[in-house]
Design an enzyme around this catalytic site. Structure first.
Site, PDB file in Angstrom:
ATOM      1  N   GLY A 130     -11.990  -4.663   1.239  1.00 49.90           N
ATOM      2  CA  GLY A 130     -13.394  -4.383   1.527  1.00 49.90           C
ATOM      3  C   GLY A 130     -14.035  -3.459   0.502  1.00 49.90           C
ATOM      4  O   GLY A 130     -15.177  -3.672   0.081  1.00 49.90           O
ATOM      5  N   LYS A 148     -14.000 -17.427   5.144  1.00 51.56           N
ATOM      6  CA  LYS A 148     -15.420 -17.696   5.326  1.00 51.56           C
ATOM      7  C   LYS A 148     -16.282 -17.471   4.087  1.00 51.56           C
ATOM      8  O   LYS A 148     -16.069 -16.541   3.322  1.00 51.56           O
ATOM      9  CB  LYS A 148     -15.952 -16.805   6.458  1.00 51.56           C
ATOM     10  CG  LYS A 148     -15.361 -17.161   7.804  1.00 51.56           C
ATOM     11  CD  LYS A 148     -16.106 -16.475   8.925  1.00 51.56           C
ATOM     12  CE  LYS A 148     -15.777 -15.006   8.899  1.00 51.56           C
ATOM     13  NZ  LYS A 148     -16.410 -14.209   9.904  1.00 51.56           N
ATOM     14  N   ARG A 200       0.820  -1.219   0.000  1.00 54.06           N
ATOM     15  CA  ARG A 200       0.000   0.000   0.000  1.00 54.06           C
ATOM     16  C   ARG A 200       0.852   1.267   0.000  1.00 54.06           C
ATOM     17  O   ARG A 200       0.427   2.294  -0.535  1.00 54.06           O
ATOM     18  CB  ARG A 200      -0.935  -0.016   1.210  1.00 54.06           C
ATOM     19  CG  ARG A 200      -2.105  -0.967   0.995  1.00 54.06           C
ATOM     20  CD  ARG A 200      -3.010  -1.014   2.189  1.00 54.06           C
ATOM     21  NE  ARG A 200      -4.301  -1.582   1.813  1.00 54.06           N
ATOM     22  CZ  ARG A 200      -5.200  -2.029   2.685  1.00 54.06           C
ATOM     23  NH1 ARG A 200      -4.932  -1.988   3.976  1.00 54.06           N
ATOM     24  NH2 ARG A 200      -6.340  -2.503   2.273  1.00 54.06           N
ATOM     25  N   GLY A 259      -6.960  -8.492   0.711  1.00 60.22           N
ATOM     26  CA  GLY A 259      -5.731  -8.087   1.380  1.00 60.22           C
ATOM     27  C   GLY A 259      -4.815  -9.259   1.686  1.00 60.22           C
ATOM     28  O   GLY A 259      -3.597  -9.181   1.483  1.00 60.22           O
TER      29      GLY A 259
HETATM   30  P1  ADP Z   1      -8.616 -12.024   1.587  1.00 58.56           P
HETATM   31  O1  ADP Z   1      -8.163 -10.969   2.565  1.00 58.56           O
HETATM   32  O2  ADP Z   1      -7.580 -12.278   0.515  1.00 58.56           O
HETATM   33  O3  ADP Z   1      -9.969 -11.731   1.017  1.00 58.56           O
HETATM   34  P2  ADP Z   1      -9.625 -13.688   3.707  1.00 58.56           P
HETATM   35  O4  ADP Z   1      -9.437 -12.568   4.685  1.00 58.56           O
HETATM   36  O5  ADP Z   1     -10.999 -14.060   3.353  1.00 58.56           O
HETATM   37  O6  ADP Z   1      -8.759 -13.407   2.377  1.00 58.56           O
HETATM   38  O7  ADP Z   1      -8.967 -15.010   4.292  1.00 58.56           O
HETATM   39  C1  ADP Z   1      -7.593 -15.128   4.526  1.00 58.56           C
HETATM   40  C2  ADP Z   1      -7.330 -16.197   5.538  1.00 58.56           C
HETATM   41  O8  ADP Z   1      -7.985 -17.410   5.192  1.00 58.56           O
HETATM   42  C3  ADP Z   1      -5.860 -16.524   5.644  1.00 58.56           C
HETATM   43  O9  ADP Z   1      -5.371 -16.040   6.873  1.00 58.56           O
HETATM   44  C4  ADP Z   1      -5.811 -18.056   5.570  1.00 58.56           C
HETATM   45  O10 ADP Z   1      -4.975 -18.638   6.545  1.00 58.56           O
HETATM   46  C5  ADP Z   1      -7.253 -18.443   5.813  1.00 58.56           C
HETATM   47  N1  ADP Z   1      -7.572 -19.760   5.261  1.00 58.56           N
HETATM   48  C6  ADP Z   1      -7.415 -20.191   3.996  1.00 58.56           C
HETATM   49  N2  ADP Z   1      -7.732 -21.493   3.888  1.00 58.56           N
HETATM   50  C7  ADP Z   1      -8.071 -21.909   5.114  1.00 58.56           C
HETATM   51  C8  ADP Z   1      -8.474 -23.167   5.673  1.00 58.56           C
HETATM   52  N3  ADP Z   1      -8.579 -24.259   4.904  1.00 58.56           N
HETATM   53  N4  ADP Z   1      -8.753 -23.219   6.999  1.00 58.56           N
HETATM   54  C9  ADP Z   1      -8.644 -22.126   7.764  1.00 58.56           C
HETATM   55  N5  ADP Z   1      -8.273 -20.917   7.318  1.00 58.56           N
HETATM   56  C10 ADP Z   1      -7.985 -20.815   6.003  1.00 58.56           C
HETATM   57 MG    MG Z   2      -8.593 -10.651   4.657  1.00 57.44          MG
END
Ligand code: ADP
Ligand code: MG
Length: 394
Positions: free
Chosen positions: A372, A190, A37, A348
C-alpha cells in the site's frame, strides 16, 4: 529537507533505540508463511547493535480490534527474529537488558490506530518513555498516520532506518529517470486497486502489461465474453480511457491473447486454454472462470519483460495459490529475474508468490515490503510517516 538518516542521530552507544518495523507477516496458525518482512528488518537492527545501542523493536500484526488477541500475537515473530539475528530477542512489554526486545502487537492498544490525534499522542508518549531516540523503518506503514509511525517521530529525536532508505531509493529509480524501455506489469485481483498507479505511470512507461483478475475487465470492455471470470463493470469507462490514453501516448498496452479457463474456483478444477476472444467456447461454456494467463501470453509477457531495462511488477498473473494456475506468475517472475537492469516485485501477494514458487529474493533487483505504501508513493501522494522524517516529494 531530505530524509533524516540514522547518522543524524549522533553517537548511539548505550542509547536505547525505539525501532518501528513492519513485522506484519502472514501467519497460518502460529506459523509464518512468508518471513520476508522479518528478514528485511534485520540490517537496521544489526546496524544499531553494532553502534552499541540496545533496541526496542515495535510492530503491528494484522487487524486486532484494539484489544489483546492471541491470534495476532507477535510471539512467533520474536522466535524468527532471534534466529535471523543470531542473538537473543526478549519478547516483553518493555526493554529487557541491553540487547534486543520485541514489544507485543501495538494494535492491541486502540490508541495506536485511533482517529483521534490526542489519543495517538498519548500512546506515542508512553512508547517514547521506553527509549531515547526513534528509528522508523516500517516502510509498509509510512502511509498511515498512526501513533508509532507519526506521533512518536515527533515526540523524540527521529530518523529513517535502512529499509526505508532502500525502498525510497528504488521508488525513486522507478519514478525519476527510469532506464528505458520501462515496462509495468499489473495483475492481482482488481482494477480498482490499481487505478491510481495506472494513472500515475501511464505517462512514464513504454509498455503496460495486464494480467491477473483485472485483465477480464479489459477484455469485457473490448466486447469479449468472459464467463464467470472476475469483472468490475463499474470500471468499463475507466478501462476504455486507459486504452485510448495508452494509444495516444504511444504506450504499448499488452493484453493477453490466451487464458487458462477453469470449471470453477478451486485447486482441482478442470481447465483448458482458450483464446481471449473465445473464452466461453470451452467445455465449461459461460460457466468457465479465467484463473491464469495462457502459455502464449506468458511467453509474450516474458519477452517484453526481458527486453526492458526497468520493470515494475505488481499483482500475480493468476490464482497462484492453486499450483495449476501459477504458471503465468512463474513465467513473469522468471523473466523478471533475468532483466538486464532493475526488476522490482511490488505488492504483498506478488512477493509472497515469488517466494512460494521457490525464487530467492536475491534473484530480483528488489522485492518491496510495502504494498500500500509503495502504491501511494507511486501515485504521488504525501506519506505522513515519511514527511515526519523530513522527506519531501520532488
Ligand atoms: P498484490 O498484493 O501483489 O498487489 P493483489 O492483492 O492485487 O496483489 O491480488 C492478489 C490476488 O489476486 C491473489 O490472491 C490471486 O489469487 C488473485 N488473482 C490473480 N488472478 C486472479 C484471477 N484471474 N481471478 C481471481 N483472482 C485472481
Ligand atoms: Mg495484496
Amino acid at each position: 529537507m531530505s530524509l533524516r538518516t540514522i547518522e543524524t542521530l549522533g553517537d548511539l552507544a548505550d542509547k536505547v533505540i525505539l525501532l518501528r518495523c513492519d513485522l506484519n507477516v502472514p501467519l497460518d496458525g502460529g506459523r509464518i508463511t512468508d518471513d520476508g518482512r522479518v528478514r528485511a528488518s534485520v540490517p537496521t537492527i544489526r546496524r544499531l547493535r553494532e553502534a552499541g545501542a540496545s533496541v526496542v523493536v515495535m510492530s503491528h500484526l494484522g487487524r486486532p480490534d484494539g484489544a489483546p488477541d492471541p491470534t495476532f500475537s507477535l510471539a512467533p515473530v520474536a522466535v524468527r527474529l532471534e534466529e535471523l539475528l543470531g542473538e537473543p530477542v526478549a519478547f516483553a512489554p518493555q526493554r529487557v537488558g541491553d540487547g534486543v526486545t520485541l514489544l507485543e502487537n501495538l494494535r492491541f492498544d486502540p490508541r495506536e490506530a485511533s482517529k483521534d490525534a490526542r489519543e495517538r499522542e498519548s500512546y506515542a508518549a508512553e512508547l517514547a518513555a521506553l527509549g531515547d531516540v526513534f528509528v522508523s523503518d516500517g516502510f509498509g506503514v509510512v502511509h498511515r498516520k498512526q501513533a508509532s509511525v507519526y506521533e512518536l517521530a515527533k515526540a523524540v529525536p527521529s530518523a529513517a532506518g535502512l529499509l526505508i532508505a532502500t525502498e525510497l531509493d528504488v521508488l525513486d529509480r522507478l519514478t525519476a529517470r527510469p532506464a528505458k524501455p520501462y515496462a509495468v506489469v499489473l495483475g492481482g485481483s482488481k482494477v480498482s486497486d490499481k487505478l491510481g498507479v495506472i494513472d500515475a505511470l501511464l505517462p512514464k512507461v513504454d509498455r503496460l502489461l495486464i494480467g491477473g483478475g483485472m485483465l477480464f475487465t479489459f477484455l469485457a470492455a473490448q466486447g469479449h465474453k468472459i464467463g464467470k471470470s472476475l469483472l468490475e463493470d463499474s470500471q468499463f469507462e475507466t478501462v476504455k480511457r486507459y486504452v485510448a490514453e495508452a494509444a495516444e501516448r504511444g504506450v504499448e498496452l499488452v493484453l493477453p491473447t490466451d487464458i487458462v479457463m477453469a470449471s470453477g474456483f478451486s485447486a482441482d478444477a478442470e481447465h483448458v486454454v482458450a483464446r481471449a476472444e473465445a473464452l466461453e467456447e470451452t467445455p465449461f461454456g459461460a460457466d468457465g472462470i479465467g484463473l491464469d494467463i495462457g502459455p502464449e501470453t506468458a511467453a509474450a509477457f516474458a519477452a517484453h519483460i526481458r527486453s526492458s531495462h526497468t520493470v515494475l511488477w505488481i499483482g500475480p498473473m493468476g490464482v497462484f495459490e492453486f499450483p495449476a494456475f501459477a504458471e503465468g506468475t512463474r513465467a513473469v517472475a522468471q523473466a523478471l529475474s533475468e532483466v538486464d537492469g532493475l526488476g522490482v516485485v511490488g505488492g504483498g501477494d506478488s512477493a509472497a508468490a515469488v517466494r512460494a514458487l521457490g525464487f530467492a529474493d536475491e534473484q530480483f533487483g528488489h522485492i518491496s515490503t510495502g504494498g500500500g505504501a509503495s502504491l501511494e508513493f507511486l501515485e504521488g501522494k504525501t506519506l505522513p510517516g515519511l514527511e515526519v522524517l523530513g522527506w519531501q516529494q520532488t
